[in-house]
Design an enzyme around this catalytic site. Structure first.
Site, short mmCIF file in Angstrom:
data_model
loop_
_atom_site.label_atom_id
_atom_site.label_comp_id
_atom_site.label_asym_id
_atom_site.label_seq_id
_atom_site.Cartn_x
_atom_site.Cartn_y
_atom_site.Cartn_z
N GLU A 49 4.39 -2.29 13.43
CA GLU A 49 3.17 -2.39 12.63
C GLU A 49 1.90 -2.47 13.49
O GLU A 49 0.94 -1.76 13.25
CB GLU A 49 3.25 -3.56 11.65
CG GLU A 49 4.36 -3.41 10.61
CD GLU A 49 4.28 -2.12 9.81
OE1 GLU A 49 3.26 -1.41 9.87
OE2 GLU A 49 5.28 -1.79 9.13
N HIS A 63 4.21 6.29 11.55
CA HIS A 63 5.44 5.49 11.63
C HIS A 63 6.64 6.37 11.95
O HIS A 63 7.66 5.86 12.41
CB HIS A 63 5.71 4.80 10.28
CG HIS A 63 5.17 3.39 10.19
ND1 HIS A 63 5.32 2.45 11.17
CD2 HIS A 63 4.52 2.76 9.18
CE1 HIS A 63 4.77 1.30 10.78
NE2 HIS A 63 4.28 1.46 9.58
N GLY A 112 0.82 -1.21 0.00
CA GLY A 112 0.00 0.00 0.00
C GLY A 112 0.84 1.25 0.00
O GLY A 112 0.63 2.16 -0.79
N HIS A 144 -1.27 6.33 8.79
CA HIS A 144 -0.44 5.19 9.20
C HIS A 144 1.03 5.46 8.88
O HIS A 144 1.89 5.34 9.76
CB HIS A 144 -0.92 3.94 8.47
CG HIS A 144 -0.13 2.71 8.77
ND1 HIS A 144 -0.50 1.81 9.74
CD2 HIS A 144 1.01 2.23 8.23
CE1 HIS A 144 0.37 0.83 9.78
NE2 HIS A 144 1.31 1.05 8.86
N GLU A 145 1.30 5.85 7.64
CA GLU A 145 2.70 6.07 7.25
C GLU A 145 3.29 7.24 8.04
O GLU A 145 4.43 7.21 8.46
CB GLU A 145 2.84 6.30 5.75
CG GLU A 145 2.24 5.21 4.86
CD GLU A 145 2.66 3.79 5.22
OE1 GLU A 145 3.77 3.60 5.73
OE2 GLU A 145 1.85 2.86 4.99
N GLU A 169 6.87 3.89 4.72
CA GLU A 169 7.10 5.01 5.63
C GLU A 169 8.51 5.59 5.61
O GLU A 169 8.96 6.17 6.61
CB GLU A 169 6.79 4.54 7.06
CG GLU A 169 7.79 3.51 7.65
CD GLU A 169 7.34 2.05 7.54
OE1 GLU A 169 6.52 1.75 6.66
OE2 GLU A 169 7.81 1.23 8.34
N ASN A 170 9.26 5.48 4.51
CA ASN A 170 10.64 5.99 4.46
C ASN A 170 10.73 7.38 5.12
O ASN A 170 9.89 8.23 4.87
CB ASN A 170 11.08 6.14 3.00
CG ASN A 170 10.69 4.95 2.18
OD1 ASN A 170 11.12 3.84 2.45
ND2 ASN A 170 9.83 5.16 1.18
N1 0A1 Z 1 5.93 -0.85 6.20
C1 0A1 Z 1 4.86 -0.62 5.27
C2 0A1 Z 1 4.44 -1.80 4.48
C3 0A1 Z 1 5.43 -2.35 3.50
C4 0A1 Z 1 6.09 -3.50 3.80
C5 0A1 Z 1 6.96 -4.08 2.88
C6 0A1 Z 1 7.08 -3.47 1.67
O1 0A1 Z 1 7.88 -4.04 0.71
C7 0A1 Z 1 8.37 -5.29 0.89
C8 0A1 Z 1 6.42 -2.29 1.37
C9 0A1 Z 1 5.60 -1.74 2.31
C10 0A1 Z 1 3.64 -0.20 6.05
O2 0A1 Z 1 3.34 -0.78 7.08
O3 0A1 Z 1 2.94 0.67 5.60
ZN ZN Z 2 3.06 0.06 8.70
#
Ligand code: 0A1
Ligand code: ZN
Length: 927
Positions: free
Chosen positions: A372, A353, A313, A349-350, A316-317
């Site tokens: 998460e 994070h 989706g 959500h992002e 969160e970089n």
């Molecule tokens: N951390 C993100 C979800 C996410 C997980 C893995 C990904 O690529 C392998 C990409 C996004 C979240 O929780 O929104």
């Molecule tokens: Zn997340």
């Protein structure tokens, strides 16, 4: 099938997308060029049987990387990456051996240690999974590495890749190792300086994490560069880079301490207006986190980029969130209310994070729920505050039960904190996300708001800048509240949904009510012995006129907040001074993720539907009643009988929805019958999706016939003239009107189909248009073809909206759907390398079309597994996720079960499976 079932799937909100793209490659099963190239000097690893990674083997890194300087020269097929790393031995570790850097799909060009060139085999070794420096210095040193990578060929969408010409990255969980050789693990935190150089025309926008430092032109403006600095130490999975020809919208935000933050959302040219809702959601999220959790943003800029090809989706970089464009772009004409809601919650959500995930990250990937589960809890709370808290809770619980409960009851069951994995990408699951959030919610219920908030404050204070564990997190709540939370930890360690078997006995003579509770903890794969859990049970006992009775336990204690604590396998609570037989309202607000078993009479459910002051449980009573009725009808159908059941339920439902004091969105939830998947889950074994489908139709029709006048009146009342607004109130009216339409169409009279066709024709927004399309696509006849053709003509040039056209056909229960999905897989607008397209067609068919996916002839299984195997050759993450649709295969009746096993066995026997698919299919067949 209402539109909301398509878009609002729980974990999919964060980890999936659902729509997309004009094709980059035409045709369906076109396999993109082979992605694995082995640079000349690489020794291939033997990776026949992938080995699991275990939590108990965790060791801190022997080396640390304090500072990272990256220099990118963007090129579609040959991007040059120069990494300069400041390393040192980790003082917390005693022995320091060779330095093992992760690296995949890289072409190594140069490597220098403290400025000196290194020699292959003398100084370092190379395999296709990494680079080993044989004897690194035992004091701080600098490593300079130049690699080449190929973004264009990268269809796995991990590392650096291109999406419709935009360079972008996805590094969680292990994408960074496809950019350069590195210690690709979340407990190695570094500050980053990033320089990006590119063709000025191809990539006028150059972004990375942190704050912008400098920009400049080169070669008389033909090329240009940008420099970014992120002062916050972060693990490499939070690294991001974007380069491309993008447009943007801008806004600014003043933080609680008065700092100005520049906000920007980057989208394709011409889509700027569709980003307004996402921007509004971002600003509201930033304010909410300050107010509710005291968390302020910490950089000068916050950027979001929407791309069309994305495995999940959003991501969160730090300071540079990258989104699946489906979760950014919305206008009333192109996006449903469900998408508007999803955008609001995923943007939040992002953003959330930034504190729960980025400032405090995870020590290792087993701790994934730490970021998460907590962040889902925070976004659910945000959505509840922005909208109706009760409706939010109902939709969250529906999603939890639809996705997490079946996962926990089948071969893919795992604990919220798993103890081993082969491929971590397979653990971005409903269990880690949604059940993880339920655990945080239970902590809140157990501790109460003041102690919960004190625990959170302590967590932020104590662990800012850390890579933490679940134990660290729980210790903060124990320390802040003085409570012993050791038993609570079991929730993180034990898989499976507990069954809470309850019985209420009333003693007329003593005026006492006795609630007997037993925790039944069934075995899950690899876990047979289960420990009792600490289950907070919120409850009420209703007196004759519907009021909540005072809850006084026989030890004299008053249950003030309505919560009792179940901690033993078997327990009895006795309540005093109960004047007459009470009606129990148990598990209010779904206070724990358990399956409740209670022998409760239909008339008591009717009473709760009319009187429970806990609106969640009032809805739950209706849902339980409907499910019970549906199961009864299924059983009758199996035995070749006709069941006369359903009328009493329909009448009770009529009474409840007649209460206009209840908000429209809530009444809409009441009118949505349990899904066929809900019924299958509740039945648990010998599941025959054909009978369930018939029972569902039978009950829907009965409800519609019984309540036809009321339904028509509501339809009319909810037909508003007012201009479109995305707010919760207006969305609630649309939801109610659409729920009514679903029932009316189920009645199946010609006039009902005409109404749906008119609904479609006159729709002024995508919520109504898509809803009518889904309904019509499930009917046979002219109205269906006309609507599908109209929709196609109207939206064929919109890569996001056209996915609804694929989805509507994929989930149609009509028998020719299987033929149609085959055709659609070769449609020029379908593109097998675009995850949103795959999800729209294959994903929706597999997970939202129970009758056709589970065809007794096995053709549904064959279609899905063929697609999975084709996709696995270039995007294992998506292939494995689609294959997850088989997770409940063991609960099927014998004929389908045999077919499903055969289809899975065929996958398992295929040579060169990815780790991702290998792990899912083996667990599916073994578990
Ligand atoms: N951390 C993100 C979800 C996410 C997980 C893995 C990904 O690529 C392998 C990409 C996004 C979240 O929780 O929104
Ligand atoms: Zn997340």
């Amino acid at each position: 099938m209402p539109a909301s079932r398509i878009a609002g799937r729980a974990q999919d909100k964060y980890v999936l997308g659902g729509t997309n793209d004009l094709p980059e490659l035409p045709g369906s099963t076109l396999i993109p060029p082979n992605l694995t190239y082995s640079p000349a000097e690489v020794t291939p690893m033997k990776t026949d049987t992938p080995r699991p990674i275990r939590l108990k083997d965790y060791q801190p890194s022997e080396y640390l990387i304090d500072k990272v300087d990256l220099d990118f020269r963007l090129d579609p097929t040959r991007t040059r990456v120069r990494a300069r790393l400041n390393l040192r031995p980790n003082p917390a570790v005693k022995a320091h051996g060779p330095l093992q850097l992760d690296g995949e799909q890289l072409e190594l060009d140069e490597i220098r240690l403290n400025g000196d060139d290194l020699k292959l085999r003398t100084d370092y070794d190379l395999t296709d999974i990494g680079l080993t420096l044989k004897s690194p210095p035992q004091k701080p040193f600098r490593l300079e590495i130049v690699t080449y990578i190929d973004p264009h060929t990268n269809k796995a969408l991990q590392g650096l890749y291109r999406s419709r010409g935009i360079y972008c990255t996805q590094c969680e969980a292990h994408g960074f190792r496809r950019i350069t050789y590195f210690l690709d693990r979340p407990d190695v935190l570094s500050t980053y300086n990033v320089r990006i150089e590119a063709d000025a025309e191809e990539a006028p926008v150059l972004l990375s994490n942190g704050n912008p430092v400098e920009r400049g032109t080169l070669q008389r403006g033909k090329r240009h560069y940008a420099i970014w600095h992120d002062p916050h130490p972060k693990p490499c999975y939070l690294f991001a880079l974007v380069g491309g020809n993008l447009s943007s919208i801008a806004a600014s935000f003043k933080t609680m301490s008065g700092r100005k933050v520049d906000l920007r959302i980057y989208v394709e040219h011409g889509k700027e207006k569709r980003a307004a809702w996402a921007m509004d959601s971002l600003k509201r999220s930033m304010r909410w986190d300050e107010k509710r959790f005291g968390r302020e943003y910490d950089l000068d800029v916050f950027n979001i980029v929407a791309v069309s090809d994305f495995n999940m989706g959003a991501m969160e970089n730090k300071g540079l969130n990258i989104f699946n464009d489906r979760l950014i772009l919305a206008s009333p004409e192109t996006a449903t209310d469900t998408i508007f809601e999803a955008i609001e919650s995923v943007v939040a959500h992002e953003y959330f994070h930034n504190w729960t995930g980025n400032r405090i990250t995870c020590r290792d990937w087993f701790q994934l729920c730490l970021k998460e589960g907590l962040t889902v809890y925070r976004d659910q709370e945000f959505s509840g505050d922005e909208r109706s808290a009760t409706v939010q809770r109902i939709t969250d619980v529906r999603q939890l039960k639809a996705h997490q409960f079946p996962e926990d009851a089948g071969p893919l069951a795992h604990s919220v904190r798993p103890t081993s994995y082969i491929e971590i990408n397979n653990f971005y699951t409903a269990t880690v996300y949604e059940k993880g959030a339920e655990l945080v919610r239970m902590l809140h219920t157990i501790l109460g708001e003041p102690d919960f908030r004190a625990g959170m404050d302590l967590y932020f204070d104590r662990h800012d800048g850390d890579a933490a564990t679940v134990e660290d997190f729980i210790a903060c709540f124990a320390d802040a509240s003085g409570r012993d939370l050791s038993q609570f930890m079991t929730w993180y360690e034990q898989a499976g949904t507990p069954q809470l078997v309850c019985a209420l006995n009333y003693d007329k003579r003593n005026k006492t009510a006795e609630l007997k509770i037993e925790q039944v903890l069934a075995a899950t794969p690899g876990e047979t012995r289960k420990m009792p859990l600490h289950i907070p049970l919120r409850l009420g006992l209703l007196g004759g006129n519907g009021q909540d009775l005072d809850l006084i336990l026989d030890n004299g204690e008053r249950v003030t907040d309505g919560v009792i604590h179940v901690t033993r396998r078997s327990e009895t609570f006795r309540f005093l001074d109960i004047p007459s037989r009470p009606v129990p309202s148990l598990l209010r607000g779904f206070s724990a993720p358990v399956n409740l078993t209670l022998d409760i009479a239909d008339r008591d459910l009717e009473f709760l539907m009319a009187n429970d002051r806990d609106l969640f449980n009032r809805w739950q009573a209706a849902n339980t009643y409907a499910t019970r009725t549906l199961i009864h009808i299924v059983k009758a159908l199996k035995e070749g009988r006709r069941s006369a059941r359903g009328l009493a339920y329909a009448k009770a439902l009529g009474t409840t929805i007649a209460d206009t004091g209840l908000e429209p969105a809530y009444r809409a939830e009441l009118l949505k019958l349990p899904t066929q998947a809900d019924v299958a889950r509740e039945m648990g074994q010998d599941v025959d999706p054909g009978f369930i489908h018939r029972a569902h139709r039978q009950l829907s029709r009965l409800v519609a016939k019984t309540l036809v006048d009321e339904l028509k009146a509501i339809y009319k009342e909810m037909t508003l003239d007012a201009p479109f607004s995305a707010d919760a109130q207006s969305a609630g009216c649309r939801a109610l009107r659409n729920a009514v339409l679903t029932l009316l169409v189920a009645r199946g009279e010609r006039s009902d189909i005409t109404l749906a066709a008119r609904h479609f024709e006159r729709a002024t927004n995508m919520t109504d248009e898509a809803h009518a399309l889904y309904l019509l696509a499930a009917t046979s006849g002219n109205a269906r073809d006309k609507a599908l053709d109209r929709f196609f003509e109207r939206w064929k040039n919109d890569h996001l909206v056209i996915d609804t056209w694929f989805a509507a056909q994929a989930i149609s229960p009509l028998p020719d759907t299987i033929k149609r999905v085959h055709e659609l897989a070769s449609h020029p607008l379908f593109c097998i390398t675009t995850p949103n397209k795959v999800r729209a067609l294959v994903g929706n068919f597999a997970s939202l079309n129970p009758v056709q996916f589970n065809r007794p002839d096995g053709a549904g299984y064959a279609f899905v597994t063929e697609q999975v195997l084709a996709i696995d050759r270039f995007n294992p993450q998506i292939a494995a996720r689609i294959l997850g649709a088989f997770r409940s295969w063991r609960a099927l009746e014998p004929v389908r079960k045999r077919r499903a096993r055969k289809a899975l066995a065929k996958v398992a026997d295929t040579p060169n499976l990815s780790r991702d698919v290998y792990e899912i299919v083996s667990r599916m067949l073994d578990g």
